[in-house]
Motif scaffolding. Structure first.
Motif, short mmCIF file in Angstrom:
data_model
loop_
_atom_site.label_atom_id
_atom_site.label_comp_id
_atom_site.label_asym_id
_atom_site.label_seq_id
_atom_site.Cartn_x
_atom_site.Cartn_y
_atom_site.Cartn_z
N ALA A 171 0.69 -1.25 -0.09
CA ALA A 171 0.06 0.04 -0.01
C ALA A 171 0.75 1.33 -0.10
N MET A 172 2.04 1.03 0.32
CA MET A 172 2.94 2.42 0.63
C MET A 172 3.47 2.78 -0.86
N PRO A 173 3.32 3.75 -1.01
CA PRO A 173 4.18 4.37 -2.30
C PRO A 173 5.35 4.12 -2.65
N LEU A 174 5.95 4.19 -3.95
CA LEU A 174 7.28 3.76 -4.16
C LEU A 174 7.56 2.34 -4.24
N PHE A 175 7.46 1.72 -2.97
CA PHE A 175 7.66 0.12 -2.87
C PHE A 175 6.40 -0.79 -3.50
N GLY A 176 5.30 0.03 -3.23
CA GLY A 176 4.17 -0.61 -3.66
C GLY A 176 3.61 -0.36 -5.18
N SER A 177 4.89 0.25 -5.90
CA SER A 177 4.58 0.48 -7.33
C SER A 177 4.38 -0.56 -8.25
N THR A 178 3.47 -0.44 -9.36
CA THR A 178 3.27 -1.56 -10.29
C THR A 178 4.58 -1.74 -11.17
N MET A 179 5.47 -0.68 -11.06
CA MET A 179 6.67 -0.94 -11.72
C MET A 179 7.63 -2.09 -11.20
N ILE A 180 7.51 -2.44 -9.82
CA ILE A 180 8.19 -3.25 -9.20
C ILE A 180 7.49 -4.63 -9.29
N PRO A 181 7.94 -5.60 -9.81
CA PRO A 181 7.31 -6.83 -9.92
C PRO A 181 6.84 -7.53 -8.53
N ARG A 182 5.94 -8.36 -8.62
CA ARG A 182 5.14 -8.81 -7.48
C ARG A 182 6.40 -9.63 -6.74
N ARG A 183 7.11 -10.41 -7.53
CA ARG A 183 8.13 -11.47 -6.61
C ARG A 183 9.17 -10.71 -6.23
N ILE A 184 9.39 -9.58 -6.51
CA ILE A 184 10.45 -8.75 -6.00
C ILE A 184 10.04 -7.99 -4.48
N ARG A 185 8.86 -7.63 -4.55
CA ARG A 185 8.22 -6.96 -3.50
C ARG A 185 8.27 -8.21 -2.54
N LEU A 186 7.80 -9.33 -2.91
CA LEU A 186 7.82 -10.30 -1.88
C LEU A 186 9.16 -10.68 -1.27
N TYR A 187 9.88 -10.99 -2.11
CA TYR A 187 11.31 -10.96 -1.61
C TYR A 187 11.90 -9.81 -0.69
N PHE A 188 11.42 -8.63 -0.93
CA PHE A 188 11.98 -7.56 -0.01
C PHE A 188 11.00 -7.85 1.29
N SER A 189 9.71 -8.07 1.04
CA SER A 189 8.94 -8.03 2.52
C SER A 189 9.54 -9.30 3.20
N PHE A 190 10.05 -10.33 2.71
CA PHE A 190 10.80 -11.32 3.27
C PHE A 190 12.00 -10.91 4.09
N ALA A 191 12.71 -10.26 3.39
CA ALA A 191 13.96 -9.87 3.82
C ALA A 191 13.77 -8.83 5.06
N VAL A 192 12.89 -7.96 4.90
CA VAL A 192 12.68 -6.94 5.83
C VAL A 192 12.17 -7.74 7.27
N THR A 193 11.27 -8.74 7.06
CA THR A 193 10.82 -9.34 8.18
C THR A 193 11.91 -10.34 8.78
N VAL A 194 12.71 -10.81 8.00
CA VAL A 194 13.97 -11.65 8.74
C VAL A 194 14.83 -10.64 9.56
N VAL A 195 14.78 -9.36 9.00
CA VAL A 195 15.82 -8.47 9.68
C VAL A 195 15.32 -7.77 10.97
N ILE A 196 13.83 -7.80 10.79
CA ILE A 196 13.17 -7.11 12.34
C ILE A 196 12.65 -8.20 13.09
N ALA A 197 12.37 -9.39 12.73
CA ALA A 197 11.83 -10.54 13.74
C ALA A 197 12.60 -10.73 14.77
N PRO A 198 13.96 -10.68 15.09
CA PRO A 198 14.34 -10.76 16.31
C PRO A 198 14.25 -9.64 17.19
N ALA A 199 13.80 -8.42 16.68
CA ALA A 199 13.66 -7.46 17.53
C ALA A 199 12.32 -7.22 18.03
#
Length: 258
Positions: A29-57
């Motif tokens: 839902a956020m601008p820039l990162f939620g752009s249709t120019m970014i493929p869904r697979r890339i957004r999914l990978y980025f969400s996975f990476a962000v979750t891995v980073v913040i999960a321990p905290a």
């Protein structure tokens, strides 16, 4: 032999899957990162990476059964929270898009439109210019880092399973009027100046009816609008700081952060 119980597996799954739904909804839902120019697979990978980073905290998550109805409700709750957080930032961008549309209509450039590659809709060229400008300002002033900070804090102030209050949805409706009001205040000097130009052209047409106002008035209005817009750009950064601060503060109020 290592033996795992259903409770242990449920706690491990919940500690990663539930935050990932909130992170993915925010990035979608956020601008820039939620752009249709970014493929869904890339957004999914980025969400996975962000979750891995913040999960321990993050604080401990409730243990759930992946096939239970309660788990589906918790996932839906995280999607709603993340979408509302992304919408709060999206409103900041829409202020400048609406402001550009108002100025373009007043100066006679509303016919100059283009396809917005981010949202996939037809917008005025001036609105697209404001949209790209506010995107650069948002990234250069580390607005995305502030959003990620608030995202991590939201798991403490609005933990999984706590739910949303009705007042937050009513506050969202009030923010729609804030978007329109801020857009009007942003371009009010330009609109007022162009109104004076149009009144002057109307007086000229009344005084000299033989003057072809369509061939003379439109170029004058466009040139005057460009000059007025160029002058008003000098104070755009200060206006952006006020609007960005208000939008980020509402984002913190949305998750009940102090």
């Amino acid at each position: 032999m290592l033996e795992l119980t259903d409770v242990q597996i449920g706690s491990w799954v919940a500690s990663f899957v539930l935050p990932m739904f909130r992170v993915a909804a925010l990035l979608t839902a956020m601008p820039l990162f939620g752009s249709t120019m970014i493929p869904r697979r890339i957004r999914l990978y980025f969400s996975f990476a962000v979750t891995v980073v913040i999960a321990p905290a993050l604080p401990p998550m409730p243990a759930v059964n992946a096939l239970d109805l309660h788990a589906l409700l918790l996932c839906a709750e995280q999607i709603v929270i993340g979408a509302l957080m992304g919408l709060a930032i999206h409103m900041l961008f829409q202020v400048f898009v609406i402001a550009g549309q108002m100025v373009a209509t007043q100066m006679g450039m509303s016919f100059a439109s283009m396809i917005d590659p981010v949202n996939g809709v037809n917008v005025a060229t001036l609105s697209q210019f404001f949209n790209m400008l506010v995107a650069l300002l948002f990234l250069s002033m580390n607005g995305h880092l502030v959003v990620f900070e608030v995202l991590v804090e939201s798991f403490t102030t609005l933990p999984v399973g706590d739910g949303l209050m009705t007042g937050q949805f009513w506050d969202l409706a009030n923010r729609l009027s804030w978007v329109l009001g801020s857009a009007v205040l942003l371009v009010l000097p330009a609109i007022t100046s162009l109104l004076v130009v149009n009144i002057a052209l109307g007086v000229m047409t009344r005084a000299a009816p033989q003057l072809n106002i369509f061939s003379v008035g439109m170029p004058i209005t466009i040139v005057a609008g460009m000059v007025i817009l160029w002058i008003s750009m000098a104070d755009l950064l200060n206006q952006y700081q006020v609007l960005a601060t208000d939008a980020l503060q509402w984002l913190r109020d949305l998750i009940r952060a102090r």
